[in-house]
Scaffold this motif. Sequence first.
Motif, PDB file in Angstrom:
ATOM      1  N   PRO A   1      -7.198   5.951   7.463  1.00  7.97           N
ATOM      2  CA  PRO A   1      -6.632   6.010   8.828  1.00  7.97           C
ATOM      3  C   PRO A   1      -6.933   4.793   9.687  1.00  7.97           C
ATOM      4  N   VAL A   2      -8.045   4.086   9.416  1.00  7.35           N
ATOM      5  CA  VAL A   2      -8.406   2.939  10.246  1.00  7.35           C
ATOM      6  C   VAL A   2      -7.339   1.858  10.193  1.00  7.35           C
ATOM      7  N   TRP A   3      -6.537   1.842   9.126  1.00  7.23           N
ATOM      8  CA  TRP A   3      -5.484   0.836   8.997  1.00  7.23           C
ATOM      9  C   TRP A   3      -4.373   1.028  10.025  1.00  7.23           C
ATOM     10  N   HIS A   4      -4.241   2.207  10.601  1.00  7.63           N
ATOM     11  CA  HIS A   4      -3.203   2.436  11.599  1.00  7.63           C
ATOM     12  C   HIS A   4      -3.466   1.599  12.850  1.00  7.63           C
ATOM     13  N   GLN A   5      -4.721   1.232  13.118  1.00  9.98           N
ATOM     14  CA  GLN A   5      -5.045   0.383  14.251  1.00  9.98           C
ATOM     15  C   GLN A   5      -4.970  -1.106  13.893  1.00  9.98           C
ATOM     16  N   ARG A   6      -4.867  -1.414  12.611  1.00  9.05           N
ATOM     17  CA  ARG A   6      -4.883  -2.810  12.182  1.00  9.05           C
ATOM     18  C   ARG A   6      -3.477  -3.368  11.966  1.00  9.05           C
ATOM     19  N   VAL A   7      -2.478  -2.483  11.973  1.00  9.14           N
ATOM     20  CA  VAL A   7      -1.099  -2.944  11.780  1.00  9.14           C
ATOM     21  C   VAL A   7      -0.267  -2.608  13.031  1.00  9.14           C
ATOM     22  N   ARG A   8       0.853  -3.266  13.141  1.00  9.36           N
ATOM     23  CA  ARG A   8       1.738  -3.031  14.284  1.00  9.36           C
ATOM     24  C   ARG A   8       3.002  -2.343  13.776  1.00  9.36           C
ATOM     25  N   PRO A   9       3.307  -1.114  14.290  1.00 14.54           N
ATOM     26  CA  PRO A   9       4.550  -0.438  13.890  1.00 14.54           C
ATOM     27  C   PRO A   9       5.761  -1.244  14.348  1.00 14.54           C
ATOM     28  N   LEU A  10       6.683  -1.442  13.446  1.00 14.88           N
ATOM     29  CA  LEU A  10       7.907  -2.190  13.753  1.00 14.88           C
ATOM     30  C   LEU A  10       9.130  -1.290  13.760  1.00 14.88           C
ATOM     31  N   GLY A  11       8.914   0.041  13.643  1.00 12.88           N
ATOM     32  CA  GLY A  11      10.022   0.972  13.638  1.00 12.88           C
ATOM     33  C   GLY A  11      10.822   0.889  12.355  1.00 12.88           C
ATOM     34  N   GLU A  12      11.964   1.563  12.383  1.00 16.05           N
ATOM     35  CA  GLU A  12      12.845   1.511  11.219  1.00 16.05           C
ATOM     36  C   GLU A  12      13.619   0.196  11.239  1.00 16.05           C
ATOM     37  N   GLN A  13      13.633  -0.426  10.074  1.00 18.97           N
ATOM     38  CA  GLN A  13      14.305  -1.705   9.939  1.00 18.97           C
ATOM     39  C   GLN A  13      15.406  -1.583   8.899  1.00 18.97           C
ATOM     40  N   MET A  14      16.506  -2.275   9.178  1.00 18.23           N
ATOM     41  CA  MET A  14      17.606  -2.309   8.227  1.00 18.23           C
ATOM     42  C   MET A  14      17.271  -3.263   7.091  1.00 18.23           C
ATOM     43  N   LEU A  15      17.497  -2.817   5.900  1.00 15.71           N
ATOM     44  CA  LEU A  15      17.260  -3.633   4.712  1.00 15.71           C
ATOM     45  C   LEU A  15      18.593  -3.838   4.011  1.00 15.71           C
ATOM     46  N   LYS A  16      18.809  -5.046   3.532  1.00 14.32           N
ATOM     47  CA  LYS A  16      20.055  -5.364   2.856  1.00 14.32           C
ATOM     48  C   LYS A  16      20.204  -4.519   1.599  1.00 14.32           C
ATOM     49  N   GLY A  17      21.290  -3.777   1.500  1.00 13.41           N
ATOM     50  CA  GLY A  17      21.539  -2.967   0.316  1.00 13.41           C
ATOM     51  C   GLY A  17      20.637  -1.769   0.205  1.00 13.41           C
ATOM     52  N   HIS A  18      20.003  -1.353   1.318  1.00 14.10           N
ATOM     53  CA  HIS A  18      19.062  -0.236   1.276  1.00 14.10           C
ATOM     54  C   HIS A  18      19.099   0.501   2.600  1.00 14.10           C
ATOM     55  N   SER A  19      18.792   1.789   2.578  1.00 16.61           N
ATOM     56  CA  SER A  19      18.726   2.562   3.816  1.00 16.61           C
ATOM     57  C   SER A  19      17.556   2.092   4.666  1.00 16.61           C
ATOM     58  N   PRO A  20      17.619   2.294   5.986  1.00 19.09           N
ATOM     59  CA  PRO A  20      16.531   1.832   6.861  1.00 19.09           C
ATOM     60  C   PRO A  20      15.194   2.474   6.479  1.00 19.09           C
ATOM     61  N   LEU A  21      14.109   1.708   6.715  1.00 18.39           N
ATOM     62  CA  LEU A  21      12.753   2.175   6.400  1.00 18.39           C
ATOM     63  C   LEU A  21      11.823   1.856   7.553  1.00 18.39           C
ATOM     64  N   PRO A  22      10.877   2.786   7.847  1.00 20.59           N
ATOM     65  CA  PRO A  22       9.843   2.432   8.835  1.00 20.59           C
ATOM     66  C   PRO A  22       8.885   1.410   8.218  1.00 20.59           C
ATOM     67  N   VAL A  23       8.640   0.330   8.944  1.00 24.37           N
ATOM     68  CA  VAL A  23       7.796  -0.745   8.416  1.00 24.37           C
ATOM     69  C   VAL A  23       6.742  -1.117   9.443  1.00 24.37           C
ATOM     70  N   HIS A  24       5.778  -1.921   9.003  1.00 27.00           N
ATOM     71  CA  HIS A  24       4.657  -2.315   9.860  1.00 27.00           C
ATOM     72  C   HIS A  24       4.366  -3.785   9.614  1.00 27.00           C
ATOM     73  N   GLY A  25       3.918  -4.456  10.671  1.00 32.31           N
ATOM     74  CA  GLY A  25       3.541  -5.863  10.552  1.00 32.31           C
ATOM     75  C   GLY A  25       2.030  -6.022  10.563  1.00 32.31           C
ATOM     76  N   TRP A  26       1.578  -7.037   9.842  1.00 33.87           N
ATOM     77  CA  TRP A  26       0.111  -7.282   9.771  1.00 33.87           C
ATOM     78  C   TRP A  26      -0.112  -8.782   9.677  1.00 33.87           C
ATOM     79  N   ASN A  27      -1.097  -9.245  10.443  1.00 37.04           N
ATOM     80  CA  ASN A  27      -1.462 -10.659  10.404  1.00 37.04           C
ATOM     81  C   ASN A  27      -2.872 -10.774   9.808  1.00 37.04           C
ATOM     82  N   PRO A  28      -2.988 -11.114   8.545  1.00 35.49           N
ATOM     83  CA  PRO A  28      -4.313 -11.172   7.919  1.00 35.49           C
ATOM     84  C   PRO A  28      -5.191 -12.272   8.492  1.00 35.49           C
ATOM     85  N   ASP A  29      -4.605 -13.286   9.121  1.00 34.48           N
ATOM     86  CA  ASP A  29      -5.425 -14.360   9.682  1.00 34.48           C
ATOM     87  C   ASP A  29      -6.151 -13.906  10.940  1.00 34.48           C
ATOM     88  N   GLU A  30      -5.621 -12.870  11.621  1.00 39.79           N
ATOM     89  CA  GLU A  30      -6.236 -12.383  12.853  1.00 39.79           C
ATOM     90  C   GLU A  30      -7.002 -11.086  12.644  1.00 39.79           C
TER      91      GLU A  30
END
Length: 592
Positions: free
Chosen positions: A560-589
């Motif tokens: 669960p601690v990873w939920h605070q380490r990533v940023r929710p980006l919502g559902e994103q459209m993917l080429k040739g694929h149905s939308p998916l909820p995704v998350h962004g993460w910056n390992p340098d920070e």
Amino acid sequence: MPARPATALLAWLATCLLLVLATLGPLPRLDNVRLDMQWRLLRSLQEQRAPTDDPNPIVVVGLDDASLRELALPIATLHRPLGDFLRAMAQAQVRAVGVDMVLPETSYDGLQPGLDLALARGIATLRSRAPLVFGLGAQADGSPRPVLPLFERLLGTQGLATVFIPRDADGVTRRFDERLGEGGATVPTLAGQLARQLQWPLRPGVLPLHRGEPFQPLPLSQVLQWQAQGDEAALRRHFQGRVVLLGSLLAHDDQHRAALPLATTDQGGQTHGVFLHAMQLRALAGGGPAREWPWPVCAALAAALALTALLRPTAARWALVAGGALLLLGASALAFDAGWHLPATTWVLALLLGLGLRSLADAVRALAERRRLRLAFDGAVSPPVLQAILSGRLSPQAGGERRAICVLFADLRDFTTLSEHLPPEDVTALLNRYFEHMTQAIHCHGGTLDKFIGDGIMAFFGAPQALPTPCVQALDAAQAMHHALATFNTDQARLGGPRLQMGIGLHWGDSFVGFVGARSRHAYSAIGDTVNTAARLEGLCKTTGWPVVLSDAVLQQLEPVWHQRVRPLGEQMLKGHSPLPVHGWNPDEDSP
């Protein structure tokens, strides 16, 4: 494989050579140890049987310390007591007498007149009724010590014998053998001379030390007391029709090492020489020592048993060989009790050495093959794949399987534009340096590098090597890749080269993992929607501005601690694929 028959043949030849070398060195010692253990086993089995009423055919009379004190005479002047003993044996109607005491070289009549005559009368009295053999001592050069001519004439050549006893390398007597002279010449021994006069069959062999009860010696003083009292009934009760041996039982005199206790007086693994002569006589009286098989037959059987070197080592075959070794040891014990001494140690060693050397040869050959494969494919396949192939867990003929894995796609930003302004050689050199850094980061975290796609990288975690938390290892690898890219860019700045930027996409799910391609050319890879989705997620790095984009499926595999380490980006459209909820993460920070 073609090399296997040669490997098996070399293992068999090596086994035969080692057996020959062992025969010249440690093998006889090992066989003596086995013999001693075998005797103890047979004796313990004999003790469990019902005792017999058959009297011991051999009786030992001992000159012990108490008898010597009672006689109050030096050993060299025991002529009269010895003469009385011999006359007592004549009265007892013994079958034969052997004396394990050396006759004098010179006359002692100067010390006490009549000593020689007293012993001569005893010798003459007994010789007229039963065979009598005296032992001969040895001089410094090994030749027999001379005997007073009076006694030599009375006893004759058949009444004199050496007291030498054959000993093994460890000093223990286990055999009867009169081939003790130079070049294997026969030397009449005390037991051998008595057996000749009694017309018992003579042959060399291994003594059955386990047979019969331990000897219970009678003190010489007791025998002389019966003789002095005229108790002829006691003499006949103990000695009539039996072979009698007289010898020293003095403490610290004529002591020898023994494999088993031979007498009730034995202590600390030591016995007196007279008991060794008695054991040899008992063996000769009971049909002779255990026969030994001719060495050509034994060698041929050993070579045949060493053919286990031709078998491919498996756990079942090792169990079979171990069982065969135990059967051989058991058979040798039964055969010995029946009068045959089998070289079981050699045969057991042949069995074990054959399969053991084959196992060693196969292991060396396998190591060489693994080294050859490692050198040939070290750069062609990922280390986890190579390790799985070398360990036998992965075979190109085995197809593939459905596995849950975490797929990683990495790609450089705007590298196509960059490469337009560089010569192809420089582009290749740049990519090689970049891939070297990225590959090390992936492999250090248990990842399997699938392929390079231009400036892109595909890797997955969880196959063929199972990982406890594939998604965690994938994120750790992504962070290591970004740190490695920072080091790479530092070097680029020093060299005056362009700075690179990278995006990574991660997705978790089921995929088909295995060898894909034609029969003549195939590669270990992952195929399925999980792979395609991970590639599409990597493309979002450019549009979202995040260096790492991971699917919600990956996040659900994390703590669960990873939920605070990533940023929710919502559902994103993917080429040739149905939308998916995704998350962004910056390992340098982020610092885990």
